[in-house]
Motif scaffolding. Structure first.
Motif, PDB file in Angstrom:
ATOM      1  N   ALA A   6       0.833  -1.201   0.000  1.00 47.10           N
ATOM      2  CA  ALA A   6       0.000   0.000   0.000  1.00 47.10           C
ATOM      3  C   ALA A   6       0.873   1.259   0.000  1.00 47.10           C
ATOM      4  CB  ALA A   6      -0.919  -0.001   1.212  1.00 47.10           C
ATOM      5  N   ASN A   7       1.964   1.233   0.772  1.00 50.24           N
ATOM      6  CA  ASN A   7       2.865   2.391   0.829  1.00 50.24           C
ATOM      7  C   ASN A   7       3.549   2.635  -0.511  1.00 50.24           C
ATOM      8  OD1 ASN A   7       2.262   2.866   3.504  1.00 50.24           O
ATOM      9  ND2 ASN A   7       4.024   1.717   4.287  1.00 50.24           N
ATOM     10  N   GLU A   8       3.955   1.560  -1.175  1.00 52.73           N
ATOM     11  CA  GLU A   8       4.593   1.693  -2.476  1.00 52.73           C
ATOM     12  C   GLU A   8       3.605   2.226  -3.504  1.00 52.73           C
ATOM     13  OE1 GLU A   8       6.588  -1.759  -3.882  1.00 52.73           O
ATOM     14  OE2 GLU A   8       7.980  -1.857  -2.197  1.00 52.73           O
ATOM     15  N   ALA A   9       2.372   1.752  -3.428  1.00 51.31           N
ATOM     16  CA  ALA A   9       1.345   2.218  -4.357  1.00 51.31           C
ATOM     17  C   ALA A   9       1.070   3.711  -4.143  1.00 51.31           C
ATOM     18  CB  ALA A   9       0.062   1.412  -4.180  1.00 51.31           C
ATOM     19  N   ALA A  10       1.035   4.125  -2.881  1.00 51.84           N
ATOM     20  CA  ALA A  10       0.795   5.537  -2.567  1.00 51.84           C
ATOM     21  C   ALA A  10       1.947   6.398  -3.075  1.00 51.84           C
ATOM     22  CB  ALA A  10       0.626   5.718  -1.059  1.00 51.84           C
ATOM     23  N   ALA A  11       3.182   5.915  -2.857  1.00 50.53           N
ATOM     24  CA  ALA A  11       4.355   6.664  -3.310  1.00 50.53           C
ATOM     25  C   ALA A  11       4.357   6.790  -4.834  1.00 50.53           C
ATOM     26  CB  ALA A  11       5.632   5.986  -2.830  1.00 50.53           C
ATOM     27  N   LEU A  12       3.966   5.723  -5.527  1.00 51.41           N
ATOM     28  CA  LEU A  12       3.920   5.749  -6.982  1.00 51.41           C
ATOM     29  C   LEU A  12       2.876   6.750  -7.470  1.00 51.41           C
ATOM     30  CD1 LEU A  12       4.676   4.687  -9.769  1.00 51.41           C
ATOM     31  CD2 LEU A  12       3.023   2.822  -9.436  1.00 51.41           C
ATOM     32  N   THR A  13       1.720   6.761  -6.830  1.00 49.09           N
ATOM     33  CA  THR A  13       0.670   7.715  -7.209  1.00 49.09           C
ATOM     34  C   THR A  13       1.137   9.150  -7.003  1.00 49.09           C
ATOM     35  OG1 THR A  13      -1.095   6.148  -6.656  1.00 49.09           O
ATOM     36  CG2 THR A  13      -1.686   8.480  -6.712  1.00 49.09           C
ATOM     37  N   GLN A  14       1.807   9.393  -5.891  1.00 48.69           N
ATOM     38  CA  GLN A  14       2.307  10.743  -5.614  1.00 48.69           C
ATOM     39  C   GLN A  14       3.330  11.166  -6.651  1.00 48.69           C
ATOM     40  OE1 GLN A  14       3.690  10.563  -1.545  1.00 48.69           O
ATOM     41  NE2 GLN A  14       1.687   9.874  -0.815  1.00 48.69           N
ATOM     42  N   ARG A  15       4.209  10.260  -7.041  1.00 47.23           N
ATOM     43  CA  ARG A  15       5.212  10.591  -8.067  1.00 47.23           C
ATOM     44  C   ARG A  15       4.536  10.900  -9.403  1.00 47.23           C
ATOM     45  NH1 ARG A  15       8.126   6.297  -5.689  1.00 47.23           N
ATOM     46  NH2 ARG A  15       7.503   4.873  -7.361  1.00 47.23           N
ATOM     47  N   ARG A  16       3.518  10.111  -9.733  1.00 47.70           N
ATOM     48  CA  ARG A  16       2.806  10.326 -10.995  1.00 47.70           C
ATOM     49  C   ARG A  16       2.094  11.676 -10.988  1.00 47.70           C
ATOM     50  NH1 ARG A  16      -0.515   4.849 -12.092  1.00 47.70           N
ATOM     51  NH2 ARG A  16      -1.240   6.059 -13.896  1.00 47.70           N
ATOM     52  N   LEU A  17       1.542  12.052  -9.865  1.00 51.36           N
ATOM     53  CA  LEU A  17       0.851  13.339  -9.764  1.00 51.36           C
ATOM     54  C   LEU A  17       1.841  14.500  -9.873  1.00 51.36           C
ATOM     55  CD1 LEU A  17      -1.719  12.485  -6.945  1.00 51.36           C
ATOM     56  CD2 LEU A  17      -2.274  13.092  -9.312  1.00 51.36           C
ATOM     57  N   ARG A  18       2.980  14.381  -9.192  1.00 55.36           N
ATOM     58  CA  ARG A  18       3.991  15.444  -9.290  1.00 55.36           C
ATOM     59  C   ARG A  18       4.517  15.554 -10.719  1.00 55.36           C
ATOM     60  NH1 ARG A  18       5.707  13.105  -4.273  1.00 55.36           N
ATOM     61  NH2 ARG A  18       7.383  12.006  -5.378  1.00 55.36           N
ATOM     62  N   ALA A  19       4.758  14.403 -11.343  1.00 55.68           N
ATOM     63  CA  ALA A  19       5.250  14.404 -12.727  1.00 55.68           C
ATOM     64  C   ALA A  19       4.216  15.001 -13.675  1.00 55.68           C
ATOM     65  CB  ALA A  19       5.601  12.981 -13.154  1.00 55.68           C
ATOM     66  N   ALA A  20       2.956  14.767 -13.393  1.00 56.97           N
ATOM     67  CA  ALA A  20       1.892  15.305 -14.239  1.00 56.97           C
ATOM     68  C   ALA A  20       1.881  16.828 -14.199  1.00 56.97           C
ATOM     69  CB  ALA A  20       0.537  14.752 -13.795  1.00 56.97           C
TER      70      ALA A  20
END
Length: 227
Positions: free
Chosen positions: A7-21
């Motif tokens: 769950a933590n890895e999934a959250a971190a990935l989502t946050q990175r995708r949002l920042r990159a967006a």
């Protein structure tokens, strides 16, 4: 791997995708085009995740900018750590500015500065990020000024402010007039030649030169406290 770790890895990935967006949208269409809808669409996630992970869209924008600037500053630190003398510092900064232009970092900062005049939160963010840049480049310039004709006569902070204003202006002008960046740094490089010659003079000669020009600097100094 535990469910919590996944769950933590999934959250971190989502946050990175949002920042990159955010970075992608600013680079393509400008800061004004950053909305919850556009960011979610670019990242391929639900809009609700923006507010779940960052609280507000503004906080997401700040996080995206900070990550981008932190990565750039790390490059600057590494490049400037091995630079000695004004010429090498200028060459290193020029190279990193070129990288910033190529990867969109310069465009991001230009967009932020343009929007800062209308938004105090963005203005605060811009001040913080520019302050970090001042620290990194200022330390390198201070080292470069050691044993130069201006050591102890010119405040490193003043040099940093002049460099910051000049470089930001040059980056903006270079967008309309390709080659402005190289031209400006070529001019600054000319200033390094007499300084390099001075540094090769014997220490007594350097001290004598400073003793002659120091009173002139003092008499011409503005009558106000330095920053």
């Amino acid at each position: 791997m535990s469910g919590c770790s996944i769950a933590n890895e999934a959250a971190a990935l989502t946050q990175r995708r949002l920042r990159a967006a955010v970075v992608t949208i600013v680079g393509r269409r400008g800061l004004a085009s950053v909305t919850a809808r556009s960011v979610a669409a670019e990242a391929g996630v639900n809009q609700a995740l923006i507010f779940y992970h960052f609280g507000t869209l503004g906080d997401l924008v700040a996080a995206a900018y900070r990550e981008s600037v932190d990565e750039a500053l790390e490059r600057y630190r590494e490049a400037l750590a091995s630079s000695h003398g004004l010429g090498e510092v200028l060459d290193a900064v020029k190279a990193e500015l070129g990288t910033d232009r190529a990867d969109g970092g310069a465009a991001l900062m230009a967009q932020l500065l343009a929007a800062a005049g209308q938004d105090e939160a963005l203005a605060k963010l811009a001040r913080e990020l520019l302050g970090e840049w001042r620290t990194v480049v200022g330390e390198a310039l201070e080292r470069a000024m050691v044993d130069s004709p201006v050591e102890g006569l010119v405040s490193p902070a003043s040099v940093v402010e002049a460099a910051l204003s000049g470089m930001l202006g040059t980056v903006l002008v270079d967008g309309a007039e390709p080659g402005a960046l190289s031209g400006s740094f070529a001019t600054l490089r000319e200033l390094d030649r007499p300084l390099a010659r001075f540094s090769r003079l014997p220490s007594p000669v350097r001290r004598a030169v400073r003793s002659v020009i120091a009173p002139k600097f003092a008499s011409d100094a503005p009558n106000h406290p330095s920053r």
